[in-house]
Design a protein around this motif. Sequence first.
Motif, PDB file in Angstrom:
ATOM      1  N   ARG A 182      42.087  44.948  35.180  1.00  0.00           N
ATOM      2  CA  ARG A 182      41.542  44.364  33.940  1.00  0.00           C
ATOM      3  C   ARG A 182      41.774  42.859  33.861  1.00  0.00           C
ATOM      4  N   MET A 183      42.498  42.286  34.820  1.00  0.00           N
ATOM      5  CA  MET A 183      42.786  40.840  34.739  1.00  0.00           C
ATOM      6  C   MET A 183      41.619  40.029  35.291  1.00  0.00           C
ATOM      7  N   SER A 184      41.433  38.820  34.738  1.00  0.00           N
ATOM      8  CA  SER A 184      40.313  37.972  35.168  1.00  0.00           C
ATOM      9  C   SER A 184      40.553  37.428  36.572  1.00  0.00           C
ATOM     10  N   SER A 185      39.447  37.192  37.278  1.00  0.00           N
ATOM     11  CA  SER A 185      39.512  36.669  38.650  1.00  0.00           C
ATOM     12  C   SER A 185      39.994  35.219  38.652  1.00  0.00           C
ATOM     13  N   GLN A 186      40.637  34.829  39.752  1.00  0.00           N
ATOM     14  CA  GLN A 186      41.018  33.425  40.014  1.00  0.00           C
ATOM     15  C   GLN A 186      41.818  32.784  38.884  1.00  0.00           C
ATOM     16  N   THR A 187      42.810  33.488  38.379  1.00  0.00           N
ATOM     17  CA  THR A 187      43.573  32.955  37.243  1.00  0.00           C
ATOM     18  C   THR A 187      45.057  32.729  37.575  1.00  0.00           C
ATOM     19  N   VAL A 188      45.486  33.168  38.748  1.00  0.00           N
ATOM     20  CA  VAL A 188      46.923  33.121  39.047  1.00  0.00           C
ATOM     21  C   VAL A 188      47.185  32.170  40.221  1.00  0.00           C
ATOM     22  N   ASP A 189      48.236  31.326  40.072  1.00  0.00           N
ATOM     23  CA  ASP A 189      48.576  30.374  41.137  1.00  0.00           C
ATOM     24  C   ASP A 189      49.462  30.995  42.208  1.00  0.00           C
ATOM     25  N   VAL A 190      50.473  31.734  41.768  1.00  0.00           N
ATOM     26  CA  VAL A 190      51.451  32.271  42.718  1.00  0.00           C
ATOM     27  C   VAL A 190      51.789  33.718  42.354  1.00  0.00           C
TER      28      VAL A 190
END
Length: 276
Positions: free
Chosen positions: A25-33
């Motif tokens: 359910r999390m959005s794409s391309q949102t996390v750095d590490v």
Amino acid sequence: MIRSRRETLGAHTLIRGDCTTVLRRMSSQTVDVVVTSPPYNLGIEYRTYQDQLPEDAYLDWMEDVCASVKRIMKDDGSFFLNIAGSSSQPWLPFELMSRLRKLFVLQNHITWIKSISVGEITYGHFKPLNSPRFVNRNHEHIFHLTKKGDVKVARLDAGVPFTDKSNISRRQHEMDRRCRGDTWFIPYETVRSRKEKFSHPGTFPIALPEACLRLHGAKPGGVLLDPFMGVGTSLIAAERKGLSGIGVEKDTRYVNIARKRLRAAIGTREEDWEDE
Ligand SMILES: C[S@@+](CC[C@H](N)C(=O)[O-])C[C@H]1O[C@@H](n2cnc3c(N)ncnc32)[C@H](O)[C@@H]1O
């Protein structure tokens, strides 16, 4: 099926739930590490999770979780995957990495050394194993996975000072810092009581996710994800480095410990959640 529940603590989000569904359910391309240590499938006694799936089922599950991690990660993101084998199952981490080859480039392979003997002196906590066949296992793996293998790392931020200071001018270095290399000696913090062990059988020391964040060159305001949060160690590292952490853990009791530890790190208090 566990009911998901979430809470915002300072800049961080803690989610009690199954990461397989939460990550979808999390959005794409949102996390750095991403810094995480999944169950190793070695029969470790967690409170609720049964750490002994048939090997193919385990590998299928991990591949599925890691595919979600890849989708959520930014293109210049880093995924630090901490895992270990055992003397009787030495291939497992490598089997998993061979599956993950389809998804990621293995940009760095770091060996986390938990205890080491230099000459006659031992550093770190030594857990004796009485075996006529095997030597003690003092290390685990940290696989640094990236989408294309081209993520610039902050070698010197994660580095160490020169022992021989004459190297600085002789080799025209700008500062007293060299790359640490791919063997990281990070011992467990010494605990004085059972309570300080957080009633969790498989945590990593805070210095480990901190070192990963430093190597990635993580900046304040960035986002860290730990899909297997346990008692929240990587979120504490995120707090210390000024990042926003997102942690997912299926066991309510571990989430409550993570909530307490994180509240202590940022300086607030509240009541426990109940199983639902
Ligand atoms: C090796 S531990 C992580 C420990 C963590 N690094 C720490 O320092 O506290 C793995 C954790 O994954 C949790 N877990 C297992 N399956 C899960 C799932 N499907 N979703 C979320 N958490 C899960 C287990 O309950 C366990 O706490």
